[in-house]
Design a protein around this motif. Structure first.
Motif, short mmCIF file in Angstrom:
data_model
loop_
_atom_site.label_atom_id
_atom_site.label_comp_id
_atom_site.label_asym_id
_atom_site.label_seq_id
_atom_site.Cartn_x
_atom_site.Cartn_y
_atom_site.Cartn_z
N GLY A 95 -10.36 -0.81 7.10
CA GLY A 95 -11.28 0.25 6.73
C GLY A 95 -10.97 0.97 5.44
O GLY A 95 -11.59 2.00 5.15
N ARG A 96 -10.05 0.46 4.63
CA ARG A 96 -9.75 1.11 3.36
C ARG A 96 -9.44 0.08 2.28
O ARG A 96 -9.19 -1.10 2.57
N VAL A 97 -9.48 0.54 1.04
CA VAL A 97 -9.24 -0.32 -0.11
C VAL A 97 -7.83 -0.11 -0.63
O VAL A 97 -7.37 1.02 -0.79
N TYR A 98 -7.13 -1.22 -0.90
CA TYR A 98 -5.77 -1.18 -1.43
C TYR A 98 -5.74 -1.87 -2.80
O TYR A 98 -6.40 -2.87 -3.01
N LYS A 99 -4.92 -1.34 -3.70
CA LYS A 99 -4.64 -2.04 -4.94
C LYS A 99 -3.69 -3.21 -4.64
O LYS A 99 -2.95 -3.18 -3.65
N PHE A 100 -3.68 -4.21 -5.52
CA PHE A 100 -2.74 -5.32 -5.36
C PHE A 100 -1.30 -4.82 -5.34
O PHE A 100 -0.43 -5.44 -4.73
N SER A 101 -1.04 -3.73 -6.02
CA SER A 101 0.33 -3.22 -6.15
C SER A 101 0.79 -2.42 -4.94
O SER A 101 1.96 -2.03 -4.87
N ASP A 102 -0.10 -2.18 -3.97
CA ASP A 102 0.31 -1.44 -2.78
C ASP A 102 1.34 -2.24 -1.98
O ASP A 102 1.25 -3.46 -1.89
N PRO A 103 2.32 -1.56 -1.39
CA PRO A 103 3.43 -2.25 -0.72
C PRO A 103 3.11 -2.71 0.70
O PRO A 103 3.61 -2.14 1.68
N ASN A 104 2.26 -3.70 0.85
CA ASN A 104 2.07 -4.32 2.17
C ASN A 104 2.02 -5.83 1.98
O ASN A 104 1.84 -6.33 0.86
N ASP A 105 2.20 -6.57 3.06
CA ASP A 105 2.35 -8.02 2.96
C ASP A 105 1.14 -8.70 2.34
O ASP A 105 1.28 -9.62 1.52
N ALA A 106 -0.06 -8.27 2.72
CA ALA A 106 -1.27 -8.90 2.19
C ALA A 106 -1.36 -8.71 0.68
O ALA A 106 -1.63 -9.66 -0.07
N CYS A 107 -1.12 -7.49 0.23
CA CYS A 107 -1.21 -7.22 -1.21
C CYS A 107 -0.14 -7.98 -1.98
O CYS A 107 -0.41 -8.51 -3.07
N ARG A 108 1.06 -8.04 -1.44
CA ARG A 108 2.14 -8.78 -2.11
C ARG A 108 1.78 -10.26 -2.23
O ARG A 108 1.99 -10.89 -3.27
N THR A 109 1.22 -10.82 -1.14
CA THR A 109 0.87 -12.23 -1.14
C THR A 109 -0.23 -12.52 -2.15
O THR A 109 -0.15 -13.49 -2.92
N ILE A 110 -1.28 -11.69 -2.15
CA ILE A 110 -2.40 -11.90 -3.06
C ILE A 110 -1.96 -11.72 -4.50
O ILE A 110 -2.31 -12.52 -5.38
N LEU A 111 -1.19 -10.66 -4.79
CA LEU A 111 -0.75 -10.41 -6.15
C LEU A 111 0.10 -11.56 -6.67
O LEU A 111 -0.08 -12.02 -7.81
N ALA A 112 1.01 -12.06 -5.85
CA ALA A 112 1.86 -13.17 -6.27
C ALA A 112 1.02 -14.41 -6.56
O ALA A 112 1.26 -15.12 -7.54
N TRP A 113 0.03 -14.66 -5.71
CA TRP A 113 -0.82 -15.84 -5.90
C TRP A 113 -1.66 -15.70 -7.17
O TRP A 113 -1.76 -16.64 -7.97
N VAL A 114 -2.26 -14.54 -7.38
CA VAL A 114 -3.08 -14.31 -8.57
C VAL A 114 -2.23 -14.44 -9.83
O VAL A 114 -2.64 -15.07 -10.81
N ASN A 115 -1.04 -13.85 -9.82
CA ASN A 115 -0.17 -13.94 -10.99
C ASN A 115 0.19 -15.38 -11.32
O ASN A 115 0.35 -15.74 -12.49
#
Length: 230
Positions: A95-115
């Motif tokens: 129910g909320r929006v997170y930046k890629f840099s937010d410290p949770n597993d999903a954001c870490r995974t997506i950011l690493a893949w995008v990079n």
């Protein structure tokens, strides 16, 4: 509404859109963006979220955003979003929006893949915090913003840690037509030759090869960039 199968067998949308879903991109950028999202979902099981103004913006929309928040928005006519090549990506969960840099597993995974993979689809991070002196964007204020520049340019920029301003300057200063042209092979096996042609008044002659696929693109500053796929 295109659906793809994630590694766990679940079926997910390529990407999630904000409420209005009235979001546009340049058609070439959109084709490559969809391919990137398809790979992300099928490989990692996550997709990205795009807000209402996360794609193309009209001059009037950009002008209103700039006047409302000049610290984080650029003036109308100077934004990637006005060209249709800019895209803002985030993560929508619980129910909320997170930046890629937010410290949770999903954001870490997506950011690493995008990079690691965005350049294969022609996208680069537009505002690296370390490049503030070149881009003019205060560090960290626009870390969700990516820009489509095309696969060869995205590859070279990523491999050499260059922002768009630095890359354009490198081409202009070191790879002018008739001198040393920039030549390289990307990690997807494609070979390119790139050179810069300076604007020479009202009419500029741009030499291009015969029998090869090429594009000519103005750099919105001083001339033209010719990209040849060898």
């Amino acid at each position: 509404n295109e659906k793809v199968t994630a590694p766990d067998g679940s079926v997910k949308s390529l990407y999630q859109l904000a409420g209005s879903q009235n979001i546009s991109l340049d058609s070439t950028a959109l084709t490559h963006f969809k391919a990137m999202c398809r790979a992300l979902v099928t490989e990692k099981g996550y997709n990205v979220y795009i807000d209402n103004n996360g794609g193309y913006r009209s001059y009037a929309t950009q002008d209103a955003l700039y006047k409302a928040n000049p610290k984080i928005a650029v003036p109308a006519g100077q934004s990637d979003h006005n060209s249709g090549y800019g895209i803002n990506m985030a993560v929508f969960m619980n129910g909320r929006v997170y930046k890629f840099s937010d410290p949770n597993d999903a954001c870490r995974t997506i950011l690493a893949w995008v990079n690691a993979n965005a350049h294969k689809y022609g996208f680069v991070r537009r505002y690296d915090p370390a490049k503030e002196s070149h881009t003019g964007m205060p560090a960290g204020l626009d870390d969700w913003h990516s820009r489509y520049v095309g696969e060869p340019h995205a590859f070279y920029m990523t491999q050499n840690n260059l922002c768009l301003e630095e890359y354009i300057a490198v081409l202009e200063n070191y790879y002018a037509y008739g001198q040393n042209h920039l030549k390289f092979t990307t990690d997807t096996g494609k070979t390119y030759e790139i050179y810069f042609v300076a604007q020479t008044g009202g009419t500029t002659e741009v030499r291009v090869p015969t029998g090869k696929s090429y594009t000519v693109s103005g750099n919105n500053h001083s001339g033209f960039i010719v990209t040849i796929e060898a």
